[in-house]
Design an enzyme around this catalytic site. Structure first.
Site, PDB file in Angstrom:
ATOM      1  N   ASP A  67       0.346 -38.717  -0.987  1.00  0.00           N
ATOM      2  CA  ASP A  67       0.989 -37.411  -0.856  1.00  0.00           C
ATOM      3  C   ASP A  67       2.373 -37.580  -0.234  1.00  0.00           C
ATOM      4  O   ASP A  67       2.753 -38.695   0.155  1.00  0.00           O
ATOM      5  CB  ASP A  67       0.131 -36.418  -0.034  1.00  0.00           C
ATOM      6  N   ASN A 132      -8.752 -29.525   9.106  1.00  0.00           N
ATOM      7  CA  ASN A 132      -9.184 -28.411   8.246  1.00  0.00           C
ATOM      8  C   ASN A 132      -9.898 -28.917   6.988  1.00  0.00           C
ATOM      9  O   ASN A 132     -10.185 -28.143   6.094  1.00  0.00           O
ATOM     10  CB  ASN A 132      -7.982 -27.534   7.863  1.00  0.00           C
ATOM     11  N   HIS A 134      -8.761 -31.200   4.821  1.00  0.00           N
ATOM     12  CA  HIS A 134      -7.947 -31.664   3.700  1.00  0.00           C
ATOM     13  C   HIS A 134      -8.052 -33.182   3.522  1.00  0.00           C
ATOM     14  O   HIS A 134      -8.301 -33.915   4.480  1.00  0.00           O
ATOM     15  CB  HIS A 134      -6.489 -31.192   3.819  1.00  0.00           C
ATOM     16  N   GLU A 139      -5.327 -28.941   0.468  1.00  0.00           N
ATOM     17  CA  GLU A 139      -5.682 -28.041   1.558  1.00  0.00           C
ATOM     18  C   GLU A 139      -6.915 -27.220   1.172  1.00  0.00           C
ATOM     19  O   GLU A 139      -7.312 -27.193  -0.001  1.00  0.00           O
ATOM     20  CB  GLU A 139      -4.493 -27.113   1.841  1.00  0.00           C
TER      21      GLU A 139
HETATM   22  P1  PGA Z   1      -4.358 -37.771  11.176  1.00  0.00           P
HETATM   23  O1  PGA Z   1      -4.232 -36.850   9.896  1.00  0.00           O
HETATM   24  O2  PGA Z   1      -4.670 -39.134  10.646  1.00  0.00           O
HETATM   25  O3  PGA Z   1      -3.012 -37.718  11.800  1.00  0.00           O
HETATM   26  O4  PGA Z   1      -5.446 -37.199  11.987  1.00  0.00           O
HETATM   27  C1  PGA Z   1      -5.229 -36.924   8.930  1.00  0.00           C
HETATM   28  C2  PGA Z   1      -4.806 -36.048   7.805  1.00  0.00           C
HETATM   29  O5  PGA Z   1      -4.196 -34.994   8.099  1.00  0.00           O
HETATM   30  O6  PGA Z   1      -5.047 -36.396   6.652  1.00  0.00           O
END
Ligand code: PGA
Length: 241
Positions: A67, A132, A134, A139
């Protein structure tokens, strides 16, 4: 789906490095999907250490980012392009990141997904999970058959990146992501999580219903999906006892 629970965040990094390096040992020209975020940084540091010691060689592997933010430049601190420059420091055969400055992010990420398919698809795609639910920038609300596309980022996701950009209002409102269906085409998937702040969403993704509201839950029917968790992130799971 297999679930591997290790002691702590450093152990997640070591095991993730083992799995990534094993994939490349089995196929030096492996195609890897790799995530950004706080979760995988220590694994990348460990891989860099192994490469420097002569114990790993990714110099013929191809990496695709899963992404990227939109409406930024590749030089903007906080973008995924910036992340890869900072943390994926070992030699690769090729590194493909979407261009955060793409004028048409939707068309750009669709072409990027086509490039991944033309490279044979991912042998191994590594993912983090957002609080959340994702995966990549899919999302909540993302469909199982979603494909690469430009997306609006949630407040939760933007907040998670605020420190990297310097402030939340500097975090782009839009991103580009491979879709759930694109991720599920990977021959194997490895989802990483560590820390107590991930326990509730890990439980929802593994033990709850498969639902677009928890996009990571939509990957669970994949024939080669491994969750690699530390004890804190696994604490709410039925299997963790
Ligand atoms: P993080 O993010 O590794 O910073 O916890 C994970 C994500 O948002 O995919």
């Amino acid at each position: 789906m297999s679930i591997e629970i290790v002691a702590d965040a450093p152990a997640v990094a070591t095991r993730a490095a083992d799995i990534i390096c094993a994939s490349v040992r089995a196929n030096p020209r492996a195609v890897l999907g790799l995530p950004t975020g706080g979760t995988p940084i220590a694994a990348y540091t460990e891989i860099a250490r192994r490469v420097a010691a002569g114990d790993a060689d990714l110099s013929r592997a191809t990496v695709f980012a899963v992404d990227e933010f939109a409406s930024a430049t590749a030089a903007t601190p906080g973008t995924n392009a910036d992340f890869f420059r900072r943390f994926v420091t070992f030699p690769l055969g090729a590194l493909h990141c979407p261009d955060p400055a793409a004028a048409d992010p939707d068309a750009h990420i669709r072409a990027f997904a086509a490039q991944l398919r033309a490279a044979g698809g991912c042998d191994l795609c590594v993912l983090g999970i957002g609080e959340n639910g994702h995966v990549a920038f899919n999302e909540p609300g993302s469909a199982r058959d979603s494909r690469a596309r430009a997306v609006a980022l949630t407040e939760t996701s933007r907040q998670a990146h605020a420190a990297n950009f310097g402030a939340i209002d500097r975090v782009p409102a839009r991103g580009m992501t491979l879709g759930i269906a694109d991720l599920a085409e990977s021959r194997s998937l490895l989802v990483l999580a560590h820390g107590a702040h991930k326990a509730a969403i890990v439980r929802a993704a593994i033990d709850g219903p498969a639902t677009p509201e928890v996009p990571a839950s939509l990957l669970r029917d994949h024939p080669h999906l491994t969750w690699l968790l530390d004890r804190a992130a696994a604490a709410d799971l039925a299997v963790s006892g």
